[in-house]
Design a protein around this motif. Structure first.
Motif, PDB file in Angstrom:
ATOM      1  N   LEU A 145      12.297 -13.780  37.430  1.00  0.00           N
ATOM      2  CA  LEU A 145      11.756 -13.117  37.818  1.00  0.00           C
ATOM      3  C   LEU A 145      13.357 -11.498  37.991  1.00  0.00           C
ATOM      4  O   LEU A 145      13.746 -12.018  38.586  1.00  0.00           O
ATOM      5  N   PRO A 146      12.500 -10.799  37.902  1.00  0.00           N
ATOM      6  CA  PRO A 146      13.794  -9.089  38.033  1.00  0.00           C
ATOM      7  C   PRO A 146      13.615  -9.522  39.670  1.00  0.00           C
ATOM      8  O   PRO A 146      14.886  -8.121  39.982  1.00  0.00           O
ATOM      9  N   MET A 147      12.939  -9.747  40.491  1.00  0.00           N
ATOM     10  CA  MET A 147      12.916  -9.605  41.817  1.00  0.00           C
ATOM     11  C   MET A 147      12.731 -10.735  42.437  1.00  0.00           C
ATOM     12  O   MET A 147      11.549 -11.332  41.635  1.00  0.00           O
ATOM     13  N   ASP A 148      12.193 -10.838  43.399  1.00  0.00           N
ATOM     14  CA  ASP A 148      11.218 -11.486  44.488  1.00  0.00           C
ATOM     15  C   ASP A 148      10.244 -10.940  44.032  1.00  0.00           C
ATOM     16  O   ASP A 148       9.702 -10.038  44.691  1.00  0.00           O
ATOM     17  N   VAL A 149       9.083 -12.644  44.875  1.00  0.00           N
ATOM     18  CA  VAL A 149       7.575 -12.063  44.723  1.00  0.00           C
ATOM     19  C   VAL A 149       6.646 -13.175  45.797  1.00  0.00           C
ATOM     20  O   VAL A 149       7.506 -14.242  45.672  1.00  0.00           O
ATOM     21  N   ARG A 150       5.838 -12.655  46.492  1.00  0.00           N
ATOM     22  CA  ARG A 150       5.358 -12.905  47.329  1.00  0.00           C
ATOM     23  C   ARG A 150       3.692 -12.706  47.090  1.00  0.00           C
ATOM     24  O   ARG A 150       3.331 -11.751  47.114  1.00  0.00           O
ATOM     25  N   LEU A 151       3.028 -13.992  47.008  1.00  0.00           N
ATOM     26  CA  LEU A 151       1.758 -14.235  47.217  1.00  0.00           C
ATOM     27  C   LEU A 151       1.150 -14.470  48.378  1.00  0.00           C
ATOM     28  O   LEU A 151       1.208 -15.847  48.319  1.00  0.00           O
ATOM     29  N   ALA A 152       0.712 -13.937  49.130  1.00  0.00           N
ATOM     30  CA  ALA A 152       0.236 -15.193  50.671  1.00  0.00           C
ATOM     31  C   ALA A 152      -1.294 -15.239  49.706  1.00  0.00           C
ATOM     32  O   ALA A 152      -1.644 -16.640  51.014  1.00  0.00           O
ATOM     33  N   ASN A 153      -2.123 -14.425  48.971  1.00  0.00           N
ATOM     34  CA  ASN A 153      -3.670 -15.158  48.910  1.00  0.00           C
ATOM     35  C   ASN A 153      -3.865 -15.490  47.780  1.00  0.00           C
ATOM     36  O   ASN A 153      -3.925 -13.614  47.451  1.00  0.00           O
ATOM     37  N   LEU A 154      -4.792 -15.633  46.969  1.00  0.00           N
ATOM     38  CA  LEU A 154      -5.089 -15.821  46.333  1.00  0.00           C
ATOM     39  C   LEU A 154      -6.528 -16.626  46.259  1.00  0.00           C
ATOM     40  O   LEU A 154      -6.860 -17.540  46.246  1.00  0.00           O
ATOM     41  N   ALA A 155      -7.761 -15.847  45.806  1.00  0.00           N
ATOM     42  CA  ALA A 155      -9.006 -16.301  45.439  1.00  0.00           C
ATOM     43  C   ALA A 155      -9.497 -15.780  44.242  1.00  0.00           C
ATOM     44  O   ALA A 155      -9.829 -14.830  43.738  1.00  0.00           O
ATOM     45  N   VAL A 156      -9.875 -16.895  43.520  1.00  0.00           N
ATOM     46  CA  VAL A 156     -10.610 -16.321  42.011  1.00  0.00           C
ATOM     47  C   VAL A 156     -11.906 -17.379  41.492  1.00  0.00           C
ATOM     48  O   VAL A 156     -11.721 -18.420  41.696  1.00  0.00           O
ATOM     49  N   ASP A 157     -12.996 -16.569  41.291  1.00  0.00           N
ATOM     50  CA  ASP A 157     -14.095 -17.429  41.325  1.00  0.00           C
ATOM     51  C   ASP A 157     -14.450 -16.695  40.012  1.00  0.00           C
ATOM     52  O   ASP A 157     -14.425 -15.526  39.391  1.00  0.00           O
ATOM     53  N   GLY A 158     -14.889 -17.989  38.624  1.00  0.00           N
ATOM     54  CA  GLY A 158     -14.529 -17.104  37.699  1.00  0.00           C
ATOM     55  C   GLY A 158     -15.501 -18.722  36.152  1.00  0.00           C
ATOM     56  O   GLY A 158     -16.109 -19.414  37.312  1.00  0.00           O
ATOM     57  N   ARG A 159     -15.704 -18.205  35.191  1.00  0.00           N
ATOM     58  CA  ARG A 159     -16.603 -19.292  34.513  1.00  0.00           C
ATOM     59  C   ARG A 159     -15.477 -18.750  32.929  1.00  0.00           C
ATOM     60  O   ARG A 159     -15.395 -17.784  33.506  1.00  0.00           O
ATOM     61  N   ALA A 160     -15.456 -19.972  32.397  1.00  0.00           N
ATOM     62  CA  ALA A 160     -14.801 -20.031  31.175  1.00  0.00           C
ATOM     63  C   ALA A 160     -15.512 -20.092  29.739  1.00  0.00           C
ATOM     64  O   ALA A 160     -16.512 -21.359  30.354  1.00  0.00           O
ATOM     65  N   GLU A 161     -16.036 -19.225  28.788  1.00  0.00           N
ATOM     66  CA  GLU A 161     -17.071 -20.113  27.825  1.00  0.00           C
ATOM     67  C   GLU A 161     -16.342 -20.768  26.405  1.00  0.00           C
ATOM     68  O   GLU A 161     -15.300 -19.638  26.264  1.00  0.00           O
ATOM     69  N   LEU A 162     -16.167 -22.185  26.467  1.00  0.00           N
ATOM     70  CA  LEU A 162     -15.978 -22.324  25.562  1.00  0.00           C
ATOM     71  C   LEU A 162     -16.408 -22.747  24.512  1.00  0.00           C
ATOM     72  O   LEU A 162     -17.630 -22.627  24.336  1.00  0.00           O
ATOM     73  N   PRO A 163     -15.821 -22.564  22.800  1.00  0.00           N
ATOM     74  CA  PRO A 163     -16.537 -22.976  22.116  1.00  0.00           C
ATOM     75  C   PRO A 163     -17.220 -24.208  21.958  1.00  0.00           C
ATOM     76  O   PRO A 163     -16.851 -25.474  23.216  1.00  0.00           O
ATOM     77  N   GLY A 164     -18.170 -24.138  21.132  1.00  0.00           N
ATOM     78  CA  GLY A 164     -19.660 -25.469  20.850  1.00  0.00           C
ATOM     79  C   GLY A 164     -20.317 -25.577  21.945  1.00  0.00           C
ATOM     80  O   GLY A 164     -20.811 -27.023  22.571  1.00  0.00           O
ATOM     81  N   ASP A 165     -20.550 -24.481  22.647  1.00  0.00           N
ATOM     82  CA  ASP A 165     -21.819 -24.090  23.997  1.00  0.00           C
ATOM     83  C   ASP A 165     -20.903 -24.896  24.641  1.00  0.00           C
ATOM     84  O   ASP A 165     -21.869 -26.370  25.952  1.00  0.00           O
ATOM     85  N   ARG A 166     -19.448 -25.428  25.292  1.00  0.00           N
ATOM     86  CA  ARG A 166     -19.218 -25.924  26.854  1.00  0.00           C
ATOM     87  C   ARG A 166     -18.743 -24.752  27.761  1.00  0.00           C
ATOM     88  O   ARG A 166     -18.031 -23.383  26.774  1.00  0.00           O
ATOM     89  N   ALA A 167     -18.536 -25.145  28.818  1.00  0.00           N
ATOM     90  CA  ALA A 167     -18.522 -23.723  29.593  1.00  0.00           C
ATOM     91  C   ALA A 167     -17.833 -24.681  31.020  1.00  0.00           C
ATOM     92  O   ALA A 167     -18.201 -25.653  31.362  1.00  0.00           O
ATOM     93  N   VAL A 168     -17.072 -24.119  31.481  1.00  0.00           N
ATOM     94  CA  VAL A 168     -15.953 -24.136  33.270  1.00  0.00           C
ATOM     95  C   VAL A 168     -15.812 -23.636  34.137  1.00  0.00           C
ATOM     96  O   VAL A 168     -15.596 -22.651  33.718  1.00  0.00           O
ATOM     97  N   ASP A 169     -17.084 -23.655  34.919  1.00  0.00           N
ATOM     98  CA  ASP A 169     -16.755 -23.387  36.152  1.00  0.00           C
ATOM     99  C   ASP A 169     -15.957 -23.678  36.523  1.00  0.00           C
ATOM    100  O   ASP A 169     -15.662 -24.675  37.500  1.00  0.00           O
ATOM    101  N   PHE A 170     -14.842 -22.537  37.664  1.00  0.00           N
ATOM    102  CA  PHE A 170     -13.954 -22.580  38.360  1.00  0.00           C
ATOM    103  C   PHE A 170     -13.140 -21.953  39.785  1.00  0.00           C
ATOM    104  O   PHE A 170     -14.062 -20.466  39.362  1.00  0.00           O
ATOM    105  N   THR A 171     -12.448 -22.274  40.557  1.00  0.00           N
ATOM    106  CA  THR A 171     -12.857 -21.816  41.505  1.00  0.00           C
ATOM    107  C   THR A 171     -11.019 -22.050  41.873  1.00  0.00           C
ATOM    108  O   THR A 171     -10.406 -22.865  41.972  1.00  0.00           O
ATOM    109  N   LEU A 172     -10.090 -20.913  41.687  1.00  0.00           N
ATOM    110  CA  LEU A 172      -8.723 -20.843  42.202  1.00  0.00           C
ATOM    111  C   LEU A 172      -7.927 -20.395  43.334  1.00  0.00           C
ATOM    112  O   LEU A 172      -8.641 -18.951  43.360  1.00  0.00           O
ATOM    113  N   GLN A 173      -8.009 -21.291  43.885  1.00  0.00           N
ATOM    114  CA  GLN A 173      -7.019 -20.455  45.716  1.00  0.00           C
ATOM    115  C   GLN A 173      -6.432 -21.264  45.787  1.00  0.00           C
ATOM    116  O   GLN A 173      -5.430 -22.227  45.373  1.00  0.00           O
TER     117      GLN A 173
END
Length: 191
Positions: A145-173
């Motif tokens: 990376l061209p500079m220092d990076v800091r990430l203190a807190n990450l929270a993502v709630d989501g859903r991925a729609e996939l081919p074949g009528d499949r889906a993934v609900d996910f939480t990334l913290q």
């Protein structure tokens, strides 16, 4: 003395104009228009955005819809809190929080990769004296990376729609992600 007054009025007018332009740049309606205008010139990219509100320490994006090559990304709300001061003084990206709510990644309409190769492929035998490849230590080890990076807190709630009528609900913290330190990322997936 008259010339000094004229110079003072001109400089005062320029300063007032600069303050007005800076003030208008922080109006969410102007920021939303600017983002829409910047994305409009990109071929193959369709961006719809409800609202952008960016300041010196936080950005909020609402009702985002991005479509490119059949991939659709929708987010109800994305909030990013950061430190502009750290960037200006230390050349460091210091993000206190990234939060994404209602994230949907729809891959059902993406173009399928070509399954056949149109050009002939030459097969070259590997000499027997080739040394063994080193153990794979991770893809991010190679990232510079061209500079220092800091990430203190990450929270993502989501859903991925996939081919074949499949889906993934996910939480990334996660959090504590910083150069030279161990951070944490936790995925919760319901497939």
């Amino acid at each position: 003395m008259k010339a000094l007054k004229i110079v003072g009025l001109v400089l005062g007018g320029i300063a007032l104009l600069a303050v007005l332009i800076a003030g208008v740049a922080f109006v969410p309606a102007v920021q939303t228009w600017a983002v829409r205008k910047a994305a409009a010139g990109r071929p193959g990219l369709k961006l719809e955005i409800g609202r952008v509100a960016a300041g010196l320490s936080a950005t909020e994006i609402r009702d985002l819809r991005l479509v490119q090559d059949g991939l659709v990304v929708i987010a109800k709300r994305v909030i990013i809190n950061y430190s502009t001061w750290d960037y200006l003084t230390r050349k460091r990206v210091n993000i206190d929080r990234i939060e994404a709510q209602g994230l949907v990644v729809d891959t059902r309409q993406m173009r399928a990769a070509a399954s056949t190769v149109s050009a002939p492929v030459a097969v070259v035998p590997i000499p027997a004296a080739v040394p063994r490849a080193p153990v794979f230590l991770g893809l991010l080890r190679l990232a510079q990376l061209p500079m220092d990076v800091r990430l203190a807190n990450l929270a993502v709630d989501g859903r991925a729609e996939l081919p074949g009528d499949r889906a993934v609900d996910f939480t990334l913290q996660g959090g504590g992600i910083e150069i030279g330190r161990r951070g944490q990322l936790a995925w919760k997936i319901d497939f």
